[in-house]
Design a protein around this motif. Structure first.
Motif, mmCIF file in Angstrom:
data_model
loop_
_atom_site.group_PDB
_atom_site.id
_atom_site.type_symbol
_atom_site.label_atom_id
_atom_site.label_comp_id
_atom_site.label_asym_id
_atom_site.label_seq_id
_atom_site.Cartn_x
_atom_site.Cartn_y
_atom_site.Cartn_z
ATOM 1 N N UNK A 253 -2.555 18.278 28.113
ATOM 2 C CA UNK A 253 -3.131 17.921 26.815
ATOM 3 C C UNK A 253 -4.407 17.132 27.093
ATOM 4 N N UNK A 254 -5.504 17.822 27.078
ATOM 5 C CA UNK A 254 -6.792 17.320 27.526
ATOM 6 C C UNK A 254 -7.661 16.935 26.321
ATOM 7 N N UNK A 255 -8.778 16.258 26.575
ATOM 8 C CA UNK A 255 -9.761 15.960 25.531
ATOM 9 C C UNK A 255 -11.085 15.600 26.205
ATOM 10 N N UNK A 256 -12.179 16.080 25.651
ATOM 11 C CA UNK A 256 -13.523 15.757 26.160
ATOM 12 C C UNK A 256 -13.832 14.300 25.844
ATOM 13 N N UNK A 257 -14.465 13.602 26.785
ATOM 14 C CA UNK A 257 -14.743 12.175 26.596
ATOM 15 C C UNK A 257 -15.618 11.921 25.369
#
Length: 300
Positions: free
Chosen positions: A198-202
């Protein structure tokens, strides 16, 4: 707004500072180091004997707590785990003390948190309403951290716990290490490959923090993850595709455990996390898919 940031020198903190300055906010950065204030940024000493940062802060609209020893640095020895846990408790205790000492309380405390509060699972989908808490070091750390931060509500200050996923950026976090094998033409599936990322761009992390400050309807836990999590094998294949590199050399589970010890759980286990609160409140992700995020980070 006048916004106080604890942990402003870290990976997310640096990005957030620049983002908020570009929005015209006035910032107070709590630091252990001596730094000269300039423009709309004031540096204030804290967590040192005799320090009384509340006397310099005087007033603030919002507090943001990103302080704490990084979970990504070094092996998770008992000593390092103690530092990870105690640094978060100490920083949050001090922020609560500072807020209590201010004549006017801030409207909101944004407190960093992590999706590690949810148990690892290959089939469960988690939202902010999911009641389960992971029965491990990270689960306990995050749970205790959130419980402590929530105490600010007794001062009529809104508390928001931002549960960060795997934050993707070029200047820190997990991505540089995850991408390195592919850049060396040696990338492949890590572990079983079925674990969720479960990723997210900074950039979306700092945008979500600003969104939560301004949106008074947001309180309590907030999952800060992109709306399209992927399995680890697909994460690796997407890195390979964007970098035009092969995806062929698997990294066995046993090798990761030998190399990283208990910390290997960060890459060998995962959770399928959905940012339900942000989506319901109308937040729009700038990078909603992994490919768009990686193309921005690798190709621009």
């Amino acid at each position: 707004m006048r916004i106080v940031i604890a942990g402003g020198s870290g990976f997310i903190g640096r990005k957030l500072t620049q983002f908020l300055l570009n929005k015209g906010h006035e910032l107070v950065i709590l630091t252990r180091k001596t730094k000269h204030s300039s423009g709309k940024v004031m540096y204030v000493k804290w967590l040192e004997e005799g320090a009384e940062p509340e006397l310099e802060i005087k007033t603030a609209n919002a507090f943001i707590n990103l302080a704490g020893v990084s979970i990504n640095d070094g092996r998770w020895t008992k000593k390092h785990q103690k530092q990870i846990y105690e640094s978060r408790m100490e920083a949050t205790d001090e922020l609560l003390r500072i807020i209590k000492a201010l004549p006017e309380k801030p409207s909101v405390l944004i407190n960093a948190s992590a999706i590690g509060i949810y148990p690892a699972s290959n089939h469960q989908k988690y939202t902010e309403k999911s009641p389960k808490i992971a029965n491990d070091f990270l689960g306990k750390t995050v749970s205790d951290w959130e419980t402590k931060a929530k105490q600010v509500e007794t001062l009529s200050t809104r508390a928001v716990m931002m549960r960060f996923g795997v934050v993707l950026g070029n200047e820190g976090g997990a991505l540089p290490l995850m991408a390195l094998p592919y850049k060396l033409f040696a990338g492949g599936t890590v572990g079983s490959g079925n674990q969720w990322v479960s990723w997210v761009h900074v950039t979306d992390v700092v945008r979500a923090i600003a969104f939560a400050i301004e949106n008074t309807k947001i309180a309590g836990p907030v999952n800060v993850t992109a709306p399209a999590p992927v399995r680890m094998k697909d994460f690796g294949k997407t890195i390979a595709s964007v970098l035009s590199r092969p995806h062929w050399l698997p990294v066995p589970t046993v090798a990761m455990k030998l190399a990283l010890g208990q910390k290997s759980a960060l890459v060998l286990e995962g959770q399928h996390v959905v940012p339900e609160v942000l989506l319901k409140q109308g937040f729009e992700f700038q990078y909603p898919t992994l490919r768009t995020a990686l193309e921005d980070l690798f190709l621009k």
